[in-house]
Design a protein around this motif. Structure first.
Motif, mmCIF file in Angstrom:
data_model
loop_
_atom_site.group_PDB
_atom_site.id
_atom_site.type_symbol
_atom_site.label_atom_id
_atom_site.label_comp_id
_atom_site.label_asym_id
_atom_site.label_seq_id
_atom_site.Cartn_x
_atom_site.Cartn_y
_atom_site.Cartn_z
ATOM 1 N N ASP A 141 42.606 52.497 72.357
ATOM 2 C CA ASP A 141 41.964 51.625 72.061
ATOM 3 C C ASP A 141 40.489 51.650 73.372
ATOM 4 O O ASP A 141 41.033 52.580 74.741
ATOM 5 C CB ASP A 141 42.596 50.588 73.201
ATOM 6 C CG ASP A 141 42.000 49.458 73.041
ATOM 7 O OD1 ASP A 141 40.710 49.528 73.019
ATOM 8 O OD2 ASP A 141 42.570 48.671 74.334
ATOM 9 N N LYS B 37 52.337 45.491 81.107
ATOM 10 C CA LYS B 37 50.807 44.835 80.578
ATOM 11 C C LYS B 37 50.695 43.769 80.667
ATOM 12 O O LYS B 37 51.655 42.816 80.408
ATOM 13 C CB LYS B 37 51.168 45.176 78.998
ATOM 14 C CG LYS B 37 49.755 45.400 78.364
ATOM 15 C CD LYS B 37 50.987 45.457 76.943
ATOM 16 C CE LYS B 37 49.004 45.413 75.850
ATOM 17 N NZ LYS B 37 50.125 45.803 74.397
ATOM 18 N N THR C 109 40.742 44.005 73.781
ATOM 19 C CA THR C 109 41.921 43.338 74.050
ATOM 20 C C THR C 109 42.124 42.538 74.570
ATOM 21 O O THR C 109 43.444 42.375 74.956
ATOM 22 C CB THR C 109 43.277 44.646 73.180
ATOM 23 O OG1 THR C 109 43.072 45.550 74.662
ATOM 24 C CG2 THR C 109 42.822 45.536 72.510
ATOM 25 N N SER D 244 41.541 49.197 82.105
ATOM 26 C CA SER D 244 41.181 47.909 81.364
ATOM 27 C C SER D 244 40.966 48.186 79.806
ATOM 28 O O SER D 244 40.118 49.639 79.505
ATOM 29 C CB SER D 244 40.770 46.990 82.278
ATOM 30 O OG SER D 244 38.991 47.506 82.489
ATOM 31 N N HIS D 245 41.161 47.027 79.370
ATOM 32 C CA HIS D 245 40.788 46.794 77.442
ATOM 33 C C HIS D 245 40.019 45.991 76.711
ATOM 34 O O HIS D 245 40.677 44.980 76.711
ATOM 35 C CB HIS D 245 41.889 47.703 76.807
ATOM 36 C CG HIS D 245 42.487 48.874 77.491
ATOM 37 N ND1 HIS D 245 42.906 49.969 76.918
ATOM 38 C CD2 HIS D 245 43.889 49.557 78.006
ATOM 39 C CE1 HIS D 245 43.086 50.805 77.718
ATOM 40 N NE2 HIS D 245 43.952 50.022 78.580
ATOM 41 N N GLU E 226 42.983 36.432 76.900
ATOM 42 C CA GLU E 226 42.211 35.681 75.957
ATOM 43 C C GLU E 226 41.747 36.733 74.946
ATOM 44 O O GLU E 226 40.873 36.707 76.016
ATOM 45 C CB GLU E 226 42.022 34.084 76.403
ATOM 46 C CG GLU E 226 43.204 32.472 76.868
ATOM 47 C CD GLU E 226 42.233 31.992 77.040
ATOM 48 O OE1 GLU E 226 42.291 31.160 76.748
ATOM 49 O OE2 GLU E 226 41.894 31.705 78.843
ATOM 50 N N ILE E 227 41.619 37.129 73.982
ATOM 51 C CA ILE E 227 40.853 37.496 73.467
ATOM 52 C C ILE E 227 39.957 37.591 73.385
ATOM 53 O O ILE E 227 38.335 38.319 73.363
ATOM 54 C CB ILE E 227 41.587 39.124 72.023
ATOM 55 C CG1 ILE E 227 43.147 39.197 71.738
ATOM 56 C CG2 ILE E 227 40.719 39.564 71.823
ATOM 57 C CD1 ILE E 227 43.501 39.721 70.832
ATOM 58 N N THR F 77 47.891 40.539 79.034
ATOM 59 C CA THR F 77 47.456 40.316 78.454
ATOM 60 C C THR F 77 46.498 38.743 78.597
ATOM 61 O O THR F 77 47.674 38.276 78.143
ATOM 62 C CB THR F 77 48.007 40.360 76.949
ATOM 63 O OG1 THR F 77 48.179 41.376 76.269
ATOM 64 C CG2 THR F 77 46.610 39.577 75.765
ATOM 65 N N SER G 245 37.220 38.268 76.470
ATOM 66 C CA SER G 245 37.766 38.900 77.194
ATOM 67 C C SER G 245 36.116 39.261 78.329
ATOM 68 O O SER G 245 35.312 39.300 77.569
ATOM 69 C CB SER G 245 38.154 40.391 75.849
ATOM 70 O OG SER G 245 38.023 41.194 77.291
ATOM 71 N N THR H 27 43.240 43.456 77.701
ATOM 72 C CA THR H 27 44.321 43.673 77.790
ATOM 73 C C THR H 27 44.057 44.872 79.513
ATOM 74 O O THR H 27 43.280 45.461 79.172
ATOM 75 C CB THR H 27 45.671 44.789 77.474
ATOM 76 O OG1 THR H 27 44.226 45.906 76.946
ATOM 77 C CG2 THR H 27 46.131 43.895 76.239
ATOM 78 N N ASN I 11 46.833 48.094 81.274
ATOM 79 C CA ASN I 11 47.651 48.884 81.456
ATOM 80 C C ASN I 11 48.039 49.312 82.189
ATOM 81 O O ASN I 11 47.375 49.542 82.610
ATOM 82 C CB ASN I 11 48.052 49.544 79.909
ATOM 83 C CG ASN I 11 48.344 49.035 79.256
ATOM 84 O OD1 ASN I 11 48.376 47.793 78.243
ATOM 85 N ND2 ASN I 11 47.091 49.483 77.870
#
Length: 689
Positions: A102, A139, A123, A119-120, A143-144, A141, A147, A125, A127
């Motif tokens: 990712d 991790k 997704t 950061s991603h 709200e996708i 997470t 994002s 997220t 990590n």
């Protein structure tokens, strides 16, 4: 590493690398002594005091993001395949490697250097990883569907908090600052107010405040993480990207990136003390819309300059430092001089949407480079031409002015035409008949006779402005009597009779489609008898299933050849064969021009689906092929065949992405390859030929 950096970390079979790759990221070490330059070929480590490279790492798949640990021991990087690596700065070894699958939006170390976060945005997220082992700590997470676009991240000084971003609502552009508790593993605050995406984040030295800089809203906001409210806002910086950063003394400063309203590619970079609105530094550079900038500890600024170099400014200094860094943005043509001692590369500037280009010469013995036309300003478009006698010429386009230069040792201006009513975008030179042709942004073609310096033809390719004017090709026939023009918009292809000053109506042109693909001036065969055209259509074959050969003298289609999506062509120097590459699973087609039949097929390597570059050696005995990157490739293959037998000779693996062009040296001892990674590799053929 010591010595000439053109020989550092070379792939097997290569003897030199020219160009250091297209820049993707810049980062200072915490003490400011080192600078990481992440490029498409790898990570360059520079010593700031001398602005010289000291190491090159991670050349397998390039470097897209980079961050130093505060203790100065490590660098975290991400590569083309979304892998994360942590490097030991002093030993040059990889301590940890993480395959995440990712693409990370941001990398950031904790202040104590024990952890680093990724950061991603895809997704939503974050990590957190152990710096030395690569083990995941936690991790987060979000709200996708909400994002953040850039998802910058920042640790608080005590490492207890991480700040990131997310959109305020699904359909809006405004983003919020999200604050997460590392130990509890949950979100503890959400600050709203930005009307655009958030470009950068930082914490105050005391750790109580988190600061957010907007993208194109020109605002910096300061948020209190204890009382969960905004405590300060700095505005009126226009439609600018803001990079806030605290100095070691606790002074909040910001780098402001804005753009000239008239010249959209010109980035204006300023550094401000936000509290008293004092301007500390200002510069204007032709960077395009994706300026690469790092602002560290409120006192150190680094950016990619308009001429392709890297510039560093430090607070309290009146001038900038410039590195000897030499990227080549999107090189698409490479050629050896007739004596084989010099390599010429023509390239375009990707970040500037092809708005300008340049030509560079490399002396192979000294491995030193220079601009082909030193007297031309940075920003002109330049095109390289050489004739059968080995003489070299450059055409330069500077808005409404076109110049022709002879470059034998020192450049010499041969012709200059000024005061055209529109901007020139493409040009071609026919030394055999001393003619020069230019295409402007509205599709008007003008041809000059350089002996009389008079216009001899005026043609109109299009009757409206090109949607993307730079995407065009011009080519004279070998005898200079015909002129081919191609654009990526309809009508796409036209053929002109320069002698009669008229369009050749018999030429199928737009009915068939493109000639050779943009930038490839090899539509005409060396003898001038044939013209290869792709996208052929017949009753039996539809779009993309064939190409045709046009008989130039008789002005008719000679034959139609089945082939799936022809992309690139190459004629053998003697004119006996035409090689065609594309997406045909049968491989590369060698067509016998005299017998009008298939000579043989050359099979593509396993996993290879598209040909990007083809070239014959000057003797015609060998054919080189360069691929495009495909999933599963760690490196892109370059294959070499013997034409007469069809035997495969050798495969080189060196570039991490598409090979754009190839050239044999006159004695066939070297092969040069140029790539979308922003470099040229020189391969030693002596062990194989």
């Amino acid at each position: 590493m010591v010595g000439n950096e053109t020989t550092w970390s070379l792939p097997e079979g290569a003897i030199a690398r020219f160009g250091q790759g297209i820049t993707e990221t810049l980062a200072f070490s915490a003490d400011g002594n080192y600078l990481a330059i992440g490029t498409r070929i790898g990570l360059w480590l520079y010593e700031v005091a001398t602005m010289s490279p000291v190491a090159l790492w991670g050349t397998e798949r390039g470097t897209w993001k980079a961050a130093f640990s505060p203790n100065g021991k490590w660098i975290a990087t991400s590569d083309w395949d979304d892998n994360i690596k942590v490097w030991d700065v002093h030993r040059g070894t990889c301590l940890a490697e993480i395959t995440i699958g990712d693409y990370p939006s941001t990398l950031a170390f904790s202040p104590d250097s024990r952890w680093f976060a990724t950061s991603h945005s895809e997704t939503a997220t974050i990590n957190v990883w152990h710096s030395e082992t690569g083990e995941m700590l936690t991790k987060f997470t979000g709200e996708i569907e909400k994002s953040g676009r850039f998802m910058p991240i920042a640790f608080s000084p005590d490492t207890h908090l991480i700040a990131s971003t997310g959109r305020e609502d699904v359909d809006g552009n405004g983003e919020s600052v999200l604050v997460w508790n590392v130990e509890q593993g949950k979100q503890i605050a959400r600050f709203t107010g930005h009307t655009s995406s958030i470009y950068n984040l930082c914490f105050s030295p005391c750790g109580r405040f988190v600061v957010s800089g907007g993208r194109k809203d020109g605002t910096v906001r300061v948020w209190d993480t204890v009382n969960c409210q905004q405590v300060r806002e700095y505005t009126d910086y226009g439609a600018a990207c803001m990079i806030p950063s605290y100095s070691p003394e606790g002074i909040l400063r910001a780098t402001v990136i804005s753009y000239d309203e008239m010249f959209k590619d010109n980035a204006i970079i300023t550094v401000w003390n936000l509290e008293d609105r004092e301007k500390l530094y200002a510069t204007e550079e032709n960077m395009g819309e994706h300026a690469i900038v790092d602002f560290s500890r409120g006192s150190r600024l680094v950016y990619e300059s308009g001429d392709g170099g890297i510039k560093v400014w430090c607070f309290g200094k009146s001038s900038t430092r410039k590195s000897g860094y030499h990227p080549i943005s999107f090189p698409n043509t490479v050629a050896f001089s007739s004596d084989g001692k010099t390599l010429a590369a023509e390239y375009r500037a990707v970040r500037w949407l092809y708005s300008h280009g340049d030509v560079l010469f490399w002396d192979l013995a000294s491995k030193r480079s220079r601009r082909a036309i030193e007297t031309e300003p940075i920003g002109t478009r330049q095109f390289f031409f050489s004739d059968s006698s080995g003489k070299r010429h450059i055409i330069s386009l500077d808005n409404d002015t076109v110049r022709l230069w002879k470059v034998e040792g020192k450049e010499m201006l041969i012709a200059e035409f000024t005061e055209h009513e529109r901007r020139w975008i493409r040009a071609v030179f026919a030394p055999q008949v001393n003619r020069l042709a230019c295409l402007d942004e509205e599709g008007v073609l003008i041809v000059w006779n350089l002996e009389t310096m008079e216009k001899i033809c005026r043609f109109t390719h299009l009757h409206e402005r090109f949607p993307n004017a730079e995407m065009a090709t011009l080519e004279f026939s070998p005898d200079g009597k015909l002129l081919l023009s191609e654009t990526n918009h309809r009508p796409s292809v036209r053929l002109w009779d320069v002698e009669q000053s008229e369009e050749i109506r018999e030429f199928p042109g737009d009915e068939i489609g493109g000639i050779m693909g943009l930038w490839d001036n090899q539509g005409f065969s060396p003898c001038g008898s044939y013209l290869a055209c792709n996208e052929a259509r017949t009753k039996e074959l539809s779009y993309g299933e064939a190409f045709c050969l046009w008989d130039v003298k008789r002005r008719k289609i000679l034959t139609t050849i089945p082939f799936r999506y022809p992309f690139v062509f190459a004629y053998s120097p003697c004119g006996s064969y035409l090689a065609c590459g594309g997406e045909d699973p049968a491989g590369i087609l060698l067509w016998d021009l005299k017998c009008r039949e298939i000579y043989k097929w050359l099979s593509l390597p396993t996993g290879c689906q598209e040909t990007h570059a083809l070239t014959f050696s000057s003797c015609g005995q060998y054919l080189a092929f360069g691929a495009a990157w495909e999933h599963g490739f760690e490196k892109v293959p370059i294959h070499l065949w013997e034409v007469g037998t069809g035997n495969h000779i050798v495969t080189f693996w060196g570039h991490p992405t598409d090979v754009q062009g190839l050239a044999f040296s006159p004695n066939n001892q070297l092969l040069a390859s140029v790539s979308f990674d922003g470099s040229i590799l020189l391969w030693d053929l002596n062990p194989y030929l």
